[in-house]
Structures are given as C-alpha cells and as structure tokens.
Design a protein around this motif. Structure first.
Motif, PDB file in Angstrom:
ATOM      1  N   GLU A  40       6.840 -61.120   6.103  1.00 26.47           N
ATOM      2  CA  GLU A  40       6.437 -60.762   4.501  1.00 26.47           C
ATOM      3  C   GLU A  40       7.554 -60.682   3.591  1.00 26.47           C
ATOM      4  OE1 GLU A  40       3.628 -57.536   5.175  1.00 26.47           O
ATOM      5  OE2 GLU A  40       2.282 -58.613   5.899  1.00 26.47           O
ATOM      6  N   ALA A  41       7.197 -60.425   2.239  1.00 27.94           N
ATOM      7  CA  ALA A  41       8.165 -60.331   1.148  1.00 27.94           C
ATOM      8  C   ALA A  41       8.917 -59.018   1.431  1.00 27.94           C
ATOM      9  CB  ALA A  41       7.549 -60.593  -0.030  1.00 27.94           C
ATOM     10  N   LYS A  42       7.916 -57.941   1.608  1.00 31.84           N
ATOM     11  CA  LYS A  42       8.441 -56.668   2.059  1.00 31.84           C
ATOM     12  C   LYS A  42       8.042 -56.276   3.246  1.00 31.84           C
ATOM     13  CE  LYS A  42       8.103 -55.418  -2.902  1.00 31.84           C
ATOM     14  NZ  LYS A  42       7.304 -54.379  -3.863  1.00 31.84           N
ATOM     15  N   LYS A  87      11.350 -51.911   7.872  1.00 35.81           N
ATOM     16  CA  LYS A  87      12.448 -51.929   8.637  1.00 35.81           C
ATOM     17  C   LYS A  87      12.182 -51.561  10.038  1.00 35.81           C
ATOM     18  CE  LYS A  87      16.952 -51.639   9.358  1.00 35.81           C
ATOM     19  NZ  LYS A  87      17.767 -52.651   9.159  1.00 35.81           N
ATOM     20  N   THR A 137       6.311 -48.454   6.679  1.00 34.84           N
ATOM     21  CA  THR A 137       7.346 -48.901   5.984  1.00 34.84           C
ATOM     22  C   THR A 137       8.869 -48.912   6.791  1.00 34.84           C
ATOM     23  OG1 THR A 137       8.099 -46.820   5.163  1.00 34.84           O
ATOM     24  CG2 THR A 137       6.908 -48.070   3.647  1.00 34.84           C
ATOM     25  N   HIS A 172      16.317 -57.121   8.481  1.00 32.42           N
ATOM     26  CA  HIS A 172      15.564 -56.043   8.365  1.00 32.42           C
ATOM     27  C   HIS A 172      15.396 -55.411   9.955  1.00 32.42           C
ATOM     28  CE1 HIS A 172      12.617 -59.185   8.093  1.00 32.42           C
ATOM     29  NE2 HIS A 172      11.828 -58.400   8.697  1.00 32.42           N
TER      30      HIS A 172
END
Length: 269
Positions: free
Chosen positions: A150-152, A155, A101, A190
């Motif tokens: 990607e959408a998410k 970081k 993540t 990000h």
C-alpha cells in the motif's frame, strides 16, 4: 496508579480471577493475611494474585470458595482461565494486524504469514488439516499481505529462526519459491528481514511472537502450534518486547541474513 488498576477482566480470564478475588476479599472485610491463612499462601502471594503478577491454583481457591460460599466461582474461573488462556483469538489478532503501523515478528517454526508465498501457504494448510476450504484460506492469507504494498505500509521487522529455512514445507519447488519470495520482499524499503542463527543458542521463544503498534495501542500475539493468545496488558507487552529485543540482538544483520538465504537457495538448485 495501583497495579490492580491495570487489570482488564474483559480481555483476560486471569485478570477476571484477580478482580473477583479482590472484590470478594474486600466485600467480606478480609485482609490479605486472612486470605493467605485460608488459602495456605503468604500475604505477599495474595497481593500478587490480586495484582495479576502471579496465579493461584485450585488448591488455593477451593477453600476460599467454601469460606465465602461462592458456589465454586473462583475455582471455576481459574479452571476456565487455565484451559482457555491460549485458545486462538485470530479475529482480534488480525484486526490489530490490519491497523498496525509497525509489526515486529519472530518465528521459530514456519515462515511468518505476511512473508509466505502462495505455494508455501497452500502446503501448510494441506499439511495442517485445520481448514475446510484451502483455496479460501490461501486467498485470505495472501490478502493480508497486500498491506505491504500500500501507499502507507506498516514498518515490518521479521526475524526467522534458521531452521525455518531448512524444514521443507511441500516439495523442493515450493521451498525454492518461498526462499525467492523472502529475498524479493526483503528488498522493500519498509521491510527488515533477519535470520536468528542456530549458533546463537536457544532464543527462549517457541512458535511465533508478534508485537504490533497501532495509533493508540501496543499489543502482542503469541502462537504455538494451533493455539494463540493476544496480550494486551501493557506490562506483559513490555516484557515480551524486551524478549524480542534480546532475540534481535543475537540475530544476523540484514546483509548476512540475505547471504544465508541465497546460499540455501543455491543448494536447492
């Protein structure tokens, strides 16, 4: 929790040495002092060996193998750990990267893989001579970068040592393309891209350091040349994280880093 409880012999050969040493000592009913007397080391050294805080050498372990009649078990394990601790574990590293993540990276020699342009990656593989199928290797590297869009996405914090911008990989066209790619990726919300200037002094890390956080773990990956090592022990990951923060404290801010990259790009036109 005692320190030896944090050892993971399944992922670290040195942890396996520590666990086996403690198991053999307790099986034979010896104290740490007795082990130290035979291994020509202090009691505190033995305690640190068993906790994984320090590493015994062959001269320490050979007399213990003889005393316990282990058929050179400890010295053999230590030899494998010494020779194999930095062998690549790319599969494990890539799995963590795919599920991370957040990713923090510092690189001192080449552009971090997730930020490499196609031309730069291709030139690296040609120069390195470590892959048989360059096209497949380049496609795999570019495929890793798809996570950034990607959408998410994870970081991403990246710090590049300033010489990375100077050293030419491929020809000048390749380097221009790479610098342009860095500026483009740095615009992503990000992604944080900073440069560690040579004026900041030696950062204390050679090669590449990555810190990756997933939903249930934090790991580090150290790479230098063709050798790499995944670090999963929490105490080591924390130490490396502190080291990364120290590098970050001396790196240029994002805006100054961007200005520097733009300046380098201007010199190449």
């Amino acid at each position: 929790m005692e320190s030896h409880d944090a050892l993971d012999p399944r992922s670290s050969l040195w942890d396996l040495v520590a666990v086996q040493l403690r198991n053999l000592r307790t099986t034979h009913g010896w104290t740490c002092q007795q082990v130290g007397d035979v291994a020509r080391a202090s009691r505190s050294h033995v305690s640190n060996w068993e906790a994984g805080r320090r590493r015994p050498n062959q001269a320490n372990l050979a007399p213990l193998d003889e005393a316990w009649d282990t058929a050179d078990l400890l010295t053999s394990l230590a030899e494998h750990a010494k020779n194999g601790q930095d062998r690549p574990r790319a599969g494990s590293f890539l799995e963590y990267e795919r599920t991370a993540t957040s990713i923090k990276n510092y690189t001192s020699d080449v552009v971090f893989g997730l930020l490499q342009s196609e031309g730069y990656a291709r030139a690296l593989f040609r120069r390195g001579g470590v892959v048989d199928d360059i096209d497949a290797a380049v496609a795999e590297r570019l495929g890793r970068q798809e996570r950034l869009y990607e959408a998410k996405p994870p970081k991403l914090w990246v710090i590049l040592a300033q010489p990375v911008l100077w050293w030419q990989v491929g020809d000048s066209r390749v380097m221009r393309g790479q610098l342009e790619h860095l500026l483009e990726v740095a615009r992503l919300e990000h992604v944080s891209l900073r440069v560690f200037p040579v004026s900041a002094g030696w950062p204390g890390v050679s090669g590449s350091l990555s810190l990756m956080a997933t939903s249930d773990s934090e790991v580090a990956y150290l790479e230098s040349g063709r050798m790499g090592r995944v670090v999963e022990r929490p105490v080591e990951v924390r130490e490396l994280s502190v080291g990364y923060d120290g590098i970050g404290a001396r790196a240029l801010p994002e805006d100054q880093s961007r200005t520097l990259i733009e300046h380098m790009l201007g010199l190449m036109r």
